[in-house]
Design a protein around this motif. Structure first.
Motif, mmCIF file in Angstrom:
data_model
loop_
_atom_site.group_PDB
_atom_site.id
_atom_site.type_symbol
_atom_site.label_atom_id
_atom_site.label_comp_id
_atom_site.label_asym_id
_atom_site.label_seq_id
_atom_site.Cartn_x
_atom_site.Cartn_y
_atom_site.Cartn_z
ATOM 1 N N SER A 1 22.492 28.336 4.607
ATOM 2 C CA SER A 1 22.968 28.052 6.049
ATOM 3 C C SER A 1 23.555 26.912 6.364
ATOM 4 C CB SER A 1 21.819 28.455 6.969
ATOM 5 O OG SER A 1 21.845 28.211 8.177
ATOM 6 N N PRO A 2 24.588 26.525 6.907
ATOM 7 C CA PRO A 2 25.144 25.298 7.545
ATOM 8 C C PRO A 2 23.864 24.664 8.425
ATOM 9 C CG PRO A 2 26.670 27.061 7.910
ATOM 10 C CD PRO A 2 25.590 27.654 7.500
ATOM 11 N N ASP B 1 34.544 24.257 9.175
ATOM 12 C CA ASP B 1 35.537 23.539 9.813
ATOM 13 C C ASP B 1 37.053 23.987 8.769
ATOM 14 O OD1 ASP B 1 37.851 22.159 10.348
ATOM 15 O OD2 ASP B 1 36.862 20.408 10.509
ATOM 16 N N PRO B 2 37.732 24.937 9.185
ATOM 17 C CA PRO B 2 38.768 25.434 8.182
ATOM 18 C C PRO B 2 39.766 24.245 7.802
ATOM 19 C CG PRO B 2 38.809 26.633 10.547
ATOM 20 C CD PRO B 2 37.926 25.449 10.415
ATOM 21 N N ILE C 1 32.118 13.356 3.317
ATOM 22 C CA ILE C 1 31.702 11.909 3.007
ATOM 23 C C ILE C 1 31.754 11.716 1.573
ATOM 24 C CG2 ILE C 1 30.033 10.101 2.899
ATOM 25 C CD1 ILE C 1 29.339 11.308 5.923
ATOM 26 N N ARG C 2 30.894 12.554 0.808
ATOM 27 C CA ARG C 2 30.920 12.749 -0.678
ATOM 28 C C ARG C 2 32.209 12.678 -1.393
ATOM 29 N NH1 ARG C 2 29.459 16.475 -4.829
ATOM 30 N NH2 ARG C 2 28.320 15.626 -6.547
ATOM 31 N N PHE C 3 32.784 13.864 -0.928
ATOM 32 C CA PHE C 3 34.315 13.688 -1.369
ATOM 33 C C PHE C 3 35.082 12.649 -1.463
ATOM 34 C CE2 PHE C 3 34.235 18.672 -1.167
ATOM 35 C CZ PHE C 3 34.575 18.683 -2.683
ATOM 36 N N LEU C 4 35.041 11.989 -0.225
ATOM 37 C CA LEU C 4 35.805 10.770 -0.030
ATOM 38 C C LEU C 4 35.377 9.299 -0.700
ATOM 39 C CD1 LEU C 4 36.763 11.441 3.827
ATOM 40 C CD2 LEU C 4 38.226 11.420 1.806
ATOM 41 N N GLN C 5 33.757 9.443 -0.935
ATOM 42 C CA GLN C 5 33.557 8.261 -1.283
ATOM 43 C C GLN C 5 32.791 8.119 -2.632
ATOM 44 O OE1 GLN C 5 33.393 5.454 0.935
ATOM 45 N NE2 GLN C 5 34.012 6.628 2.748
ATOM 46 N N ALA C 6 32.397 9.306 -3.289
ATOM 47 C CA ALA C 6 31.805 9.168 -4.510
ATOM 48 C C ALA C 6 32.638 9.041 -5.762
ATOM 49 C CB ALA C 6 31.069 10.562 -4.717
ATOM 50 N N PRO C 7 32.200 8.418 -6.755
ATOM 51 C CA PRO C 7 33.166 8.095 -7.901
ATOM 52 C C PRO C 7 33.490 9.438 -8.562
ATOM 53 C CG PRO C 7 30.762 7.742 -8.501
ATOM 54 C CD PRO C 7 30.765 7.867 -6.973
ATOM 55 N N GLU C 8 34.674 9.549 -9.102
ATOM 56 C CA GLU C 8 35.294 10.627 -9.777
ATOM 57 C C GLU C 8 34.229 11.528 -10.562
ATOM 58 O OE1 GLU C 8 38.296 11.098 -8.684
ATOM 59 O OE2 GLU C 8 38.484 12.945 -9.330
ATOM 60 N N LYS D 1 23.227 23.612 4.065
ATOM 61 C CA LYS D 1 24.739 22.810 3.659
ATOM 62 C C LYS D 1 25.108 22.031 4.645
ATOM 63 C CE LYS D 1 25.103 26.114 0.505
ATOM 64 N NZ LYS D 1 24.886 25.844 -1.035
ATOM 65 N N ASP D 2 25.399 20.879 4.540
ATOM 66 C CA ASP D 2 26.145 19.743 5.477
ATOM 67 C C ASP D 2 27.383 19.590 5.304
ATOM 68 O OD1 ASP D 2 26.466 17.911 7.261
ATOM 69 O OD2 ASP D 2 24.828 16.531 6.496
ATOM 70 N N GLU D 3 28.333 20.283 5.865
ATOM 71 C CA GLU D 3 29.815 19.994 5.450
ATOM 72 C C GLU D 3 30.118 18.628 5.603
ATOM 73 O OE1 GLU D 3 32.334 22.704 7.308
ATOM 74 O OE2 GLU D 3 32.166 22.071 9.606
ATOM 75 N N LEU D 4 29.905 17.966 7.003
ATOM 76 C CA LEU D 4 30.125 16.989 7.128
ATOM 77 C C LEU D 4 29.594 15.576 5.989
ATOM 78 C CD1 LEU D 4 29.735 16.381 10.890
ATOM 79 C CD2 LEU D 4 31.787 16.826 9.563
ATOM 80 N N PHE D 5 28.784 15.967 5.491
ATOM 81 C CA PHE D 5 27.945 15.000 4.357
ATOM 82 C C PHE D 5 28.900 15.172 3.267
ATOM 83 C CE2 PHE D 5 25.792 15.066 0.351
ATOM 84 C CZ PHE D 5 25.903 13.678 -0.013
ATOM 85 N N SER D 6 29.365 16.661 2.890
ATOM 86 C CA SER D 6 30.192 16.903 1.708
ATOM 87 C C SER D 6 31.355 16.247 1.737
ATOM 88 C CB SER D 6 30.091 18.305 1.616
ATOM 89 O OG SER D 6 31.189 19.129 1.998
#
Ligand code: ZN
Ligand code: ZN
Length: 410
Positions: A31-32, A104-105, A66-73, A59-64
């Motif tokens: 669940s979100p 969020d589509p 953040i992770r996509f934008l900030q975490a190392p490759e 599931k937390d899509e906003l955190f996911s």
């Protein structure tokens, strides 16, 4: 907030008719976090119905994002062992799975598509056993939806946030027949109607389906011998009836892996991993995508098709009348659970082994021999239009109209 009675009726329907929870069984809910109150309602109903335990994975899509934008490759190629163990151990113990699909589509439109594709592939590899068990009906599972703010706003952009959520609730309740006095009885009738279409198709055992419409689709799909059309409810190996998608309006089977030739044009945007792919076409030769175009989301589509060998081939053929209740509501959901049930669709990637005679007991090699596609991915995309024509061709060469003007011709 929505009418409490309707919410409970909905949760009740999901637990009893959707996954059909059994005495002493474990229920896993994905669940979100935004949908927490509803996930808790489902959990309550499940305990009352006899579930031994309920586990909720948030599931937390906003955190996911953040992770996509900030975490190392390098983290995008890792899938923690404990997470894999979570899925694998519950699926092996025979748990039921409910997923609340609401996102969020366009969540990830600013994220490098490479990263998204990497994460998808890594998780598909790690969860292969889990997904295979679900796709062979070894466990019961059900995908449902409820509104979230960002999603509702995308569906009803002209409404205020509150009004958009209310409108989306109302639309969803209609599609899942919760507003009916007795939703369970309404689903029983609906299941019967879908079985009639499936039976017609099963009796004819078409060798080819030929698609044509004014968007430019001109596609021939070969169906393997002993294919099975399914619709409405399904059964596990142990004979437990369940409904994998709520809503569902489709009858579906599998294509022969090497049997698609021609071009197919999409009729709705495809929300794939928080990105939209729009106005796209795929050209097939001997089953394989040899060319493709997309007005929007070309890179995302490219990554999807290049996931592995099987992702350049089809794995599902599904028929939905243009005049289905979801389609007639004329709402574009940007959520495949709804859009695929408003339109004829195909899927790229893995085929359901349950769609071929004895398929659920066959080895990977046996399935391969019969032309059952295998892939890490399975993604539905919509191709139905008001003028879609489909001709079924029997092995004796007889041509029988299956779809005329977007609807069943029989
Ligand atoms: Zn489908
Ligand atoms: Zn599908």
């Amino acid at each position: 907030m929505m009418d409490h009675i309707l919410l409970e009726k909905y949760a009740d329907l999901i637990v009893k008719t959707g996954v059909n929870i059994q005495q002493g069984q474990t229920l896993v809910i994905f669940s979100p976090i935004e949908c927490a109150p509803f996930a808790r309602t489902i959990a309550e109903v499940a305990y009352q119905t006899g579930a031994r335990d309920v586990v909720i994975s948030w599931k937390d899509e906003l955190f996911s994002k953040i992770r996509f934008l900030q975490a190392p490759e390098e983290v995008f190629e890792e899938f923690p062992e404990w997470q894999k163990a979570f899925y694998t151990s519950y699926v092996k113990e025979g748990a039921a799975f409910i997923s609340i699909a609401a996102s969020d589509p366009e969540l990830l439109k600013d994220v490098n598509p490479d990263r998204v594709a990497k994460v998808q592939k890594t998780s598909n590899i790690a969860l292969k056993e889990y997904r295979e068990r679900l796709m062979s009906n070894k466990n019961t599972w059900c995908v449902v939806s409820i509104p979230t703010q960002s999603w509702a706003k995308k569906v009803f952009p002209h409404l205020s946030e509150d009004e958009a959520i209310k409108a989306l609730w109302e639309a969803i309740f209609k599609t899942v027949r919760v507003e009916e006095e007795d939703p369970v009885a309404a689903w029983d009738q609906h299941k019967k109607n879908l079985k009639v279409s499936a039976e017609f198709l099963n009796n004819h055992q078409f060798k080819f389906l030929r698609y044509k419409n004014s968007l430019g689709t001109e596609l021939e799909i070969e169906l393997p011998a002993d294919h099975i059309w399914l619709g409405g409810s399904e059964y596990t190996t142990e004979g437990i009836e369940f409904i994998a998608n709520m809503p569902t309006e489709e009858v579906f089977t599998l294509p022969k892996k090497t049997g698609a030739n021609g071009i197919v044009v999409s009729s709705m945007p495809l929300n794939y991993n928080g990105n939209l792919i729009e106005n796209f076409s795929l050209t097939f030769k001997k089953g394989k995508v040899v060319e493709f175009t997309a007005e929007k989301g070309y890179e995302v589509l490219k990554k999807l098709i290049e996931t592995d060998e099987g992702s350049a081939y089809l794995g599902e053929v599904a028929l939905v009348p243009y005049d289905s209740p979801i389609s007639n509501a004329k709402i574009l959901y940007f959520n495949t659970l709804f859009d695929e049930n408003a339109s004829c669709h195909l899927a790229i990637g893995k085929a359901y082994p349950i769609c071929i005679k004895d398929g659920k007991n066959m080895s990977k090699e046996e399935l391969d021999q019969l032309g059952v596609n295998d892939s890490l991915t399975h993604v539905d995309f919509m191709i139905g239009t008001h003028d879609l024509e489909i001709i079924g061709v029997t092995s004796a060469g007889k041509e029988i109209p299956v779809f005329k003007n977007g609807n069943f011709a029989f």
